[in-house]
Design an enzyme around this catalytic site. Structure first.
Site, short mmCIF file in Angstrom:
data_model
loop_
_atom_site.label_atom_id
_atom_site.label_comp_id
_atom_site.label_asym_id
_atom_site.label_seq_id
_atom_site.Cartn_x
_atom_site.Cartn_y
_atom_site.Cartn_z
N CYS A 108 0.70 -28.57 83.56
CA CYS A 108 -0.60 -27.90 83.39
C CYS A 108 -1.68 -28.78 82.78
O CYS A 108 -2.86 -28.46 82.87
CB CYS A 108 -0.41 -26.63 82.56
N HIS A 243 -7.08 -25.05 78.81
CA HIS A 243 -6.13 -24.57 79.81
C HIS A 243 -6.00 -23.06 79.66
O HIS A 243 -5.77 -22.54 78.56
CB HIS A 243 -4.79 -25.27 79.61
N ASN A 273 -2.65 -17.78 84.68
CA ASN A 273 -2.46 -19.21 84.46
C ASN A 273 -2.27 -19.90 85.82
O ASN A 273 -1.25 -19.70 86.48
CB ASN A 273 -1.23 -19.40 83.55
N1 COA Z 1 6.53 -6.65 80.05
C1 COA Z 1 7.01 -5.92 79.03
N2 COA Z 1 7.78 -6.43 78.06
C2 COA Z 1 8.05 -7.74 78.12
C3 COA Z 1 7.58 -8.56 79.16
C4 COA Z 1 6.78 -7.97 80.15
N3 COA Z 1 6.26 -8.66 81.17
N4 COA Z 1 8.02 -9.83 78.95
C5 COA Z 1 8.74 -9.81 77.82
N5 COA Z 1 8.77 -8.54 77.31
C6 COA Z 1 9.44 -8.06 76.11
C7 COA Z 1 10.55 -8.96 75.65
O1 COA Z 1 11.72 -8.67 76.35
C8 COA Z 1 10.62 -8.62 74.17
O2 COA Z 1 11.37 -7.45 74.03
P1 COA Z 1 12.37 -7.24 72.79
O3 COA Z 1 11.49 -7.31 71.58
O4 COA Z 1 12.95 -5.91 73.05
O5 COA Z 1 13.33 -8.38 72.87
C9 COA Z 1 9.19 -8.31 73.79
O6 COA Z 1 8.50 -8.08 75.03
C10 COA Z 1 8.48 -9.41 73.02
O7 COA Z 1 8.74 -10.64 73.67
P2 COA Z 1 8.22 -11.99 73.05
O8 COA Z 1 8.74 -13.08 73.93
O9 COA Z 1 8.49 -12.07 71.62
O10 COA Z 1 6.64 -11.81 73.24
P3 COA Z 1 5.48 -12.78 72.89
O11 COA Z 1 4.52 -12.11 71.99
O12 COA Z 1 5.94 -14.16 72.48
O13 COA Z 1 4.74 -12.95 74.30
C11 COA Z 1 4.54 -14.54 76.09
C12 COA Z 1 5.45 -13.53 75.38
C13 COA Z 1 5.33 -15.19 77.21
C14 COA Z 1 3.35 -13.79 76.66
C15 COA Z 1 4.03 -15.59 75.04
O14 COA Z 1 5.13 -16.09 74.29
C16 COA Z 1 3.32 -16.73 75.68
O15 COA Z 1 2.28 -16.57 76.31
N6 COA Z 1 3.82 -17.98 75.52
C17 COA Z 1 3.21 -19.13 76.13
C18 COA Z 1 3.59 -19.18 77.59
C19 COA Z 1 2.79 -20.16 78.38
O16 COA Z 1 1.62 -20.33 78.14
N7 COA Z 1 3.44 -20.79 79.36
C20 COA Z 1 2.83 -21.69 80.26
C21 COA Z 1 2.57 -23.00 79.61
S1 COA Z 1 1.68 -24.06 80.65
#
Ligand code: COA
Length: 316
Positions: A108, A243, A273
């Site tokens: 990215c 980004h 993204n």
């Molecule tokens: N819908 C509903 N629930 C979801 C879900 C979805 N699409 N995806 C995950 N969950 C759930 C998980 O299973 C978890 O449940 P649990 O608490 O029962 O285990 C809960 O939501 C929280 O998950 P968590 O991973 O702690 O959430 P978060 O606040 O970290 O958000 C992301 C998750 C992926 C949105 C976040 O971590 C993020 O954006 N990270 C960066 C990713 C990124 O930018 N990647 C590309 C890089 S170039």
């Protein structure tokens, strides 16, 4: 180096958060709260090559140059249908260019890396006019059975024509070898000598929280250092083009730097993204909306698998 034309192209299919609830247990509320994403564009009958060609043609048209006048095409692309030839080689013939082409695959952050390469080619006198291209289909590297990754992405392409002159004020690129937080493994053609279990075909794997943490920490630090190195202050910068991965990451960097919300424009809510295309799509939108004027100070900063960051500063 200065930017003399920009262009972008997006798939026509708009996919809302509610549409994703057909595939897995998720909700518009969860997606908006955790990511800021409301819709994304996903390819249906288009190909990534179509989008790349359209973006390149739009950037060329805006620059007033003809394709034959280009000295190089530098392209950032993570995946497409072809392992080789490069995407830029395929675009070259279709737009009527005859120059050499090169793709880089740096996830990215890739668009900043091609900008930085372009600056070096121009500074050394090896090229005068370069087409910077980025085209990405991240919706094809994550599994559509995994709600935690596939909600995040959208497809798109963008381009910018740069030429000598102007002020490209500085860049910082970093790589930290942390390959476990974000990767995709692809099985290659088997050989008769392959040992079972060695080659793995696997959609994208992501440790979301760790990627989030690294993104905010490393981009904030690199942008601060870039500002220090160039002697500019936050308030001197018209726009920070970050980004577009997650609204909360963008807000985190904004808060760390102490900037104003209007300095951090976003498209993540509309397009999700789009990997390395995201900053270039945003740039093109701002240019086309006449929100960027000549000599405005811009900072671009991206992060991605590697873990890599790339940040640069230029006067538009
Ligand atoms: N819908 C509903 N629930 C979801 C879900 C979805 N699409 N995806 C995950 N969950 C759930 C998980 O299973 C978890 O449940 P649990 O608490 O029962 O285990 C809960 O939501 C929280 O998950 P968590 O991973 O702690 O959430 P978060 O606040 O970290 O958000 C992301 C998750 C992926 C949105 C976040 O971590 C993020 O954006 N990270 C960066 C990713 C990124 O930018 N990647 C590309 C890089 S170039």
């Amino acid at each position: 180096m200065k930017i003399i034309g920009t262009g972008s192209a997006l798939p026509k299919k708009v996919v809302t958060n509610d549409m994703l609830t057909e595939f897995y247990d998720t909700s518009d509320e969860w997606i908006q709260a955790r990511t800021g994403i409301v819709t994304r564009r996903i390819m249906t009958d288009e190909s990534l090559l179509d989008l790349a060609i359209t973006a390149a043609q739009r950037a060329l048209e805006a620059s007033g140059l003809k394709a034959e006048e280009l000295d190089y095409i530098l392209c950032s692309n993570v995946n497409n249908n072809y392992v080789f030839p490069s995407l830029s080689s395929m675009v070259q013939g279709k737009i009527g260019a005859t120059c050499p082409c090169m793709d880089i695959r740096n996830a990215c952050a890739g668009f900043v890396y091609v900008m930085d390469l372009a600056d070096m080619y121009i500074k050394t006198g090896r090229a005068k006019r370069i087409l910077l291209l980025t085209a990405e289909e991240p919706t094809r590297f994550c599994s559509w059975k995994q709600r935690e990754t596939s909600v995040l992405f959208g497809d798109g392409a963008a381009a910018a024509v740069v030429e000598e002159g102007g002020e490209y004020l500085g860049a910082r690129v970093t790589t930290i070898c942390n390959t476990e937080v974000l990767y995709q493994r692809r099985r290659l053609e088997p050989t008769p000598f392959e040992v079972e279990g060695v080659y793995i075909d696997q959609p994208m794997v992501m440790q979301g929280r760790e990627v989030f943490r690294m993104a905010v920490t490393n981009c904030s630090k690199e942008i601060s250092t870039l500002l220090e190195d160039t002697g500019y202050k936050i308030e001197d910068v018209k726009f920070f083009l970050l980004h577009q991965a997650n609204m909360r990451i963008i807000k985190g960097i904004e808060q760390y730097l102490g900037g104003k919300p209007e300095q951090f424009p976003t498209t993540v809510q509309k397009y999700g993204n789009t990997s390395s295309a995201s900053m270039a799509i945003l740039l093109d939108e701002l240019v086309r909306e006449n929100r960027i004027e000549r000599d405005d100070l811009l900072v671009m900063s991206g992060f991605g698998a590697g873990f890599t960051t790339g940040s640069c500063m230029l006067k538009y």
